[in-house]
Design an enzyme around this catalytic site. Structure first.
Site, PDB file in Angstrom:
ATOM      1  CD  GLU A  15      -2.086   1.512   2.854  1.00 37.85           C
ATOM      2  OE1 GLU A  15      -2.457   2.667   3.161  1.00 37.85           O
ATOM      3  OE2 GLU A  15      -1.966   0.588   3.666  1.00 37.85           O
ATOM      4  CG  ASP A  60       0.029   6.988  -1.290  1.00 32.32           C
ATOM      5  OD1 ASP A  60      -1.072   7.429  -1.655  1.00 32.32           O
ATOM      6  OD2 ASP A  60       0.882   7.697  -0.718  1.00 32.32           O
ATOM      7  CD  GLU A  80      -3.421   4.335  -1.510  1.00 32.02           C
ATOM      8  OE1 GLU A  80      -3.658   5.545  -1.704  1.00 32.02           O
ATOM      9  OE2 GLU A  80      -3.018   3.891  -0.415  1.00 32.02           O
ATOM     10  CG  ASP A  97      -5.697   1.092   3.431  1.00 34.94           C
ATOM     11  OD1 ASP A  97      -5.530   2.263   3.054  1.00 34.94           O
ATOM     12  OD2 ASP A  97      -5.878   0.773   4.622  1.00 34.94           O
TER      13      ASP A  97
END
Length: 236
Positions: free
Chosen positions: A46, A50, A122, A119
């Site tokens: 994650e 991101d 990502e 989450d």
């Protein structure tokens, strides 16, 4: 009875990507509460995803809005990488049934939790980045987020902030708001607000609070003066 493990092929079809290392996708779908998750939850993926998402979206915006200033690009970027947008993409992928959770989280409906869905979105992007490189990850982002470039979930700026920026850009004083009228009972009031900008015709707005009425007045002035357009900033 144990929950039947869903077939990952359906998810892979929606992603439009096939993993060389399927264990990366498995990890991207594993919440920290899952039995035996340990250090194999999606958290590290994650973190990586991101950053990959941010760069991919920035490239897309830079190409799509060639005349947009830095401030507008930044606002569009923030809108597209926010939790709610990532969760919306995860819902389109239908990742909920595939997420591995602890028994308590599963029973409490956490497969629909927007934070977890965001989450996982990502984390999947991060997994594709590791498995196939930046080009593969960017292609996934383009397929999944591309349709949202011109359809922001929220106004890029609230009307009052936009009006103040516009006035300052023209060298004018800060807009002034004043209550013209208040009607209705105390528990359900309705306000009529005027906004005044030097050298510009006054505009009015109404609402159930002063803030809402002020925003309506500011929006009306921006639309009337052609600073905003109905297509992008009209009242929904």
């Amino acid at each position: 009875m144990a929950r039947r493990k869903p077939d990952l092929d359906a998810l892979l079809d929606k992603l439009g990507y096939r993993f060389e290392k399927p264990e990366l996708l498995e990890r991207a779908l594993t919440h920290v509460s899952a039995p035996g998750a340990g250090g194999q939850s999606y958290q590290r993926l994650e973190f990586l995803g991101d950053r990959v998402l941010g760069l991919s979206i920035a490239e897309m915006l830079y190409a799509a809005f060639s005349d947009a200033p830095e401030g507008e690009l930044s606002r569009r970027l923030a809108e597209l990488v926010r939790r709610e947008t990532c969760a919306e993409v995860a819902i389109a992928w239908d990742v909920g049934p595939y997420v591995k959770l602890g028994a308590g989280e599963a029973h409490s409906g956490e497969r629909r939790n927007l934070t977890i869905l965001a989450d996982v979105c990502e984390a999947i992007i991060g997994a594709v980045f590791i498995d196939g490189g930046y080009a593969a990850a960017k292609e996934l982002v383009e397929r999944s987020f591309g349709g949202l470039l011109n359809a922001p979930r929220r106004a890029l700026r609230d009307p009052k902030s936009a009006l103040q920026e516009w006035a300052q850009g023209k060298g004018l004083p800060t807009p002034i708001y004043a209550v013209v009228e208040q009607t209705g009972p105390d528990h359900a009031p309705r306000f009529r607000i005027v906004v005044k900008v030097k050298g510009v015709e006054n505009e009015f707005g109404t609402g159930t609070s002063k803030r809402i009425a002020e925003q309506a007045a500011a929006r009306g002035l921006l639309l009337r003066e052609g600073v905003w357009t109905e297509e992008e900033h009209g009242v929904a």
